[in-house]
Design an enzyme around this catalytic site. Structure first.
Site, PDB file in Angstrom:
ATOM      1  N   VAL A  97       0.835  -1.193   0.000  1.00  0.00           N
ATOM      2  CA  VAL A  97       0.000   0.000   0.000  1.00  0.00           C
ATOM      3  C   VAL A  97       0.878   1.255   0.000  1.00  0.00           C
ATOM      4  O   VAL A  97       0.378   2.369  -0.054  1.00  0.00           O
ATOM      5  CB  VAL A  97      -0.965  -0.010   1.214  1.00  0.00           C
ATOM      6  CG1 VAL A  97      -1.969  -1.152   1.077  1.00  0.00           C
ATOM      7  CG2 VAL A  97      -0.210  -0.128   2.531  1.00  0.00           C
ATOM      8  N   HIS A 113      -3.994  -3.926  -3.303  1.00  0.00           N
ATOM      9  CA  HIS A 113      -4.543  -3.743  -1.959  1.00  0.00           C
ATOM     10  C   HIS A 113      -4.765  -2.277  -1.597  1.00  0.00           C
ATOM     11  O   HIS A 113      -4.813  -1.933  -0.421  1.00  0.00           O
ATOM     12  CB  HIS A 113      -3.624  -4.414  -0.914  1.00  0.00           C
ATOM     13  CG  HIS A 113      -3.619  -5.917  -1.001  1.00  0.00           C
ATOM     14  ND1 HIS A 113      -2.727  -6.704  -0.331  1.00  0.00           N
ATOM     15  CD2 HIS A 113      -4.418  -6.765  -1.690  1.00  0.00           C
ATOM     16  CE1 HIS A 113      -2.975  -7.985  -0.612  1.00  0.00           C
ATOM     17  NE2 HIS A 113      -3.997  -8.039  -1.434  1.00  0.00           N
ATOM     18  N   CYS A 121     -14.314   8.340   1.145  1.00  0.00           N
ATOM     19  CA  CYS A 121     -15.477   8.726   1.953  1.00  0.00           C
ATOM     20  C   CYS A 121     -16.495   7.583   2.009  1.00  0.00           C
ATOM     21  O   CYS A 121     -16.856   7.008   0.983  1.00  0.00           O
ATOM     22  CB  CYS A 121     -16.126   9.980   1.356  1.00  0.00           C
ATOM     23  SG  CYS A 121     -17.643  10.442   2.220  1.00  0.00           S
ATOM     24  N   CYS A 140     -14.951  14.101   5.117  1.00  0.00           N
ATOM     25  CA  CYS A 140     -15.119  14.555   3.733  1.00  0.00           C
ATOM     26  C   CYS A 140     -15.885  15.875   3.726  1.00  0.00           C
ATOM     27  O   CYS A 140     -16.556  16.217   4.703  1.00  0.00           O
ATOM     28  CB  CYS A 140     -15.915  13.505   2.978  1.00  0.00           C
ATOM     29  SG  CYS A 140     -16.289  13.885   1.272  1.00  0.00           S
ATOM     30  N   GLY A 178       9.594 -10.585  -2.438  1.00  0.00           N
ATOM     31  CA  GLY A 178       9.221 -10.222  -1.069  1.00  0.00           C
ATOM     32  C   GLY A 178       7.773 -10.415  -0.701  1.00  0.00           C
ATOM     33  O   GLY A 178       7.188  -9.578  -0.013  1.00  0.00           O
ATOM     34  N   THR A 179       7.195 -11.506  -1.164  1.00  0.00           N
ATOM     35  CA  THR A 179       5.844 -11.776  -0.690  1.00  0.00           C
ATOM     36  C   THR A 179       5.774 -13.182  -0.118  1.00  0.00           C
ATOM     37  O   THR A 179       6.383 -14.108  -0.639  1.00  0.00           O
ATOM     38  CB  THR A 179       4.761 -11.546  -1.767  1.00  0.00           C
ATOM     39  OG1 THR A 179       3.506 -11.993  -1.261  1.00  0.00           O
ATOM     40  CG2 THR A 179       5.058 -12.239  -3.067  1.00  0.00           C
ATOM     41  N   ASN A 204      13.440 -13.840  -2.430  1.00  0.00           N
ATOM     42  CA  ASN A 204      12.981 -13.839  -1.032  1.00  0.00           C
ATOM     43  C   ASN A 204      14.050 -14.534  -0.190  1.00  0.00           C
ATOM     44  O   ASN A 204      14.499 -15.607  -0.558  1.00  0.00           O
ATOM     45  CB  ASN A 204      11.642 -14.601  -0.938  1.00  0.00           C
ATOM     46  CG  ASN A 204      10.892 -14.308   0.345  1.00  0.00           C
ATOM     47  OD1 ASN A 204      11.472 -14.292   1.421  1.00  0.00           O
ATOM     48  ND2 ASN A 204       9.592 -14.066   0.224  1.00  0.00           N
TER      49      ASN A 204
END
Ligand code: NAD
Ligand code: ZN
Length: 240
Positions: A97, A113, A121, A140, A178-179, A204
């Protein structure tokens, strides 16, 4: 790793997770320094938790947003951006994110994600961009409460992004960086590539449920794994 990447002749997409940003100082969820060791996800990253205590959830998101804003893209983010520029990588599909791919210069970034630097809102659906972490619970202009614009546990992934991701993974080799490959449905994306005869590379430091299916495995931290690639790209003038 550059030779493998070049051999795909541009038929390559990256799937990234929290591990790629760990080298920029943003904690992962499941590692030993993971956020989840200090906070329980069900207390914070669900709609129920937000309805119960929006102030607490926003405190946590503001803290994470601050971490993201002060972090810098690392060699892995930068290498991916350069590979895209050179025509060797089509897109970055990310579960993250944070905004480190964009800040490294990647243009085609698909956020599965959502984004921590955005809010949405609950009343009118308007998406707003944060320049700095909000204090308290943001509202909002319509008066509605704003929630973080991220996908919480139990929520659906954005349909459009998921469709693009499935499509890209069905037509390209995939480098998974990296997951932990346990969060669905993102974890199954590389399987679309495999099924269509494309290859999977994993970067990884730890083994994952995906490891045994991979054609190449690089057991290094993301920033370390891309050091050579970055050096070679920056040096090669007529690269490609
Ligand atoms: P995860 O936390 O479940 O797993 C992280 C993975 O990265 C592990 O497999 C670990 O071995 C690996 N890793 C740790 N350090 C690494 C390094 N330096 N280089 C390469 N790999 C490394 O992460 P995930 O699978 O992405 O989990 C998904 C969920 O976590 C998503 O919903 C995502 O939104 C959320 N998340 C995002 C961020 C972010 O945006 N930066 C941070 C934490 C969690
Ligand atoms: Zn509104």
């Amino acid at each position: 790793m550059l030779d493998i990447i070049k051999s795909f002749k541009g038929r390559l997409v990256a799937l990234t997770g929290a591990g790629i940003s760990a080298d920029s100082g943003i904690p992962t969820f499941r590692g030993k320094d993971g956020l989840w060791n200090r906070y329980r996800p069900e207390e914070l990253a669900t709609f129920e938790a937000f309805s119960r205590n929006p102030k607490l959830v926003w405190e946590w998101y503001s803290w994470r947003m601050e971490k993201v804003f002060t972090a810098k893209p690392n060699k892995a983010h930068i290498a991916l951006a350069l590979l895209e520029k050179k025509g060797l990588l089509k897109a970055v599909i990310t579960q993250n994110v944070d905004n480190l791919h964009e800040r490294a210069g990647s243009k085609n970034v698909i956020h599965l994600h959502g984004r921590i630097d955005e809010g949405r809102c609950l009343e009118c659906g308007k998406v707003i961009k944060f320049e700095e972490p909000p204090k308290g619970v943001p509202k909002c202009e319509c008066g509605g409460i704003i929630r973080p614009n991220v996908v919480w546990f139990g929520e659906m992934l954005p349909e459009k992004e998921l469709k693009i991701a499935v499509d890209l993974c069905s037509r390209n080799n995939v480098i998974v960086i990296g997951t932990s490959a346990v969060v669905q449905p993102a974890a199954s994306l590389p399987l679309f590539a495999k099924r269509s005869g494309y290859k999977i590379i994993e970067v990884n430091p730890n083994e994952t449920p995906l490891s045994s299916l991979c054609d190449y495995v690089v057991r290094k931290r993301a920033a370390e794994a891309f050091e050579d690639v970055l050096e070679a790209i920056s040096e090669e003038e007529d690269f490609q």
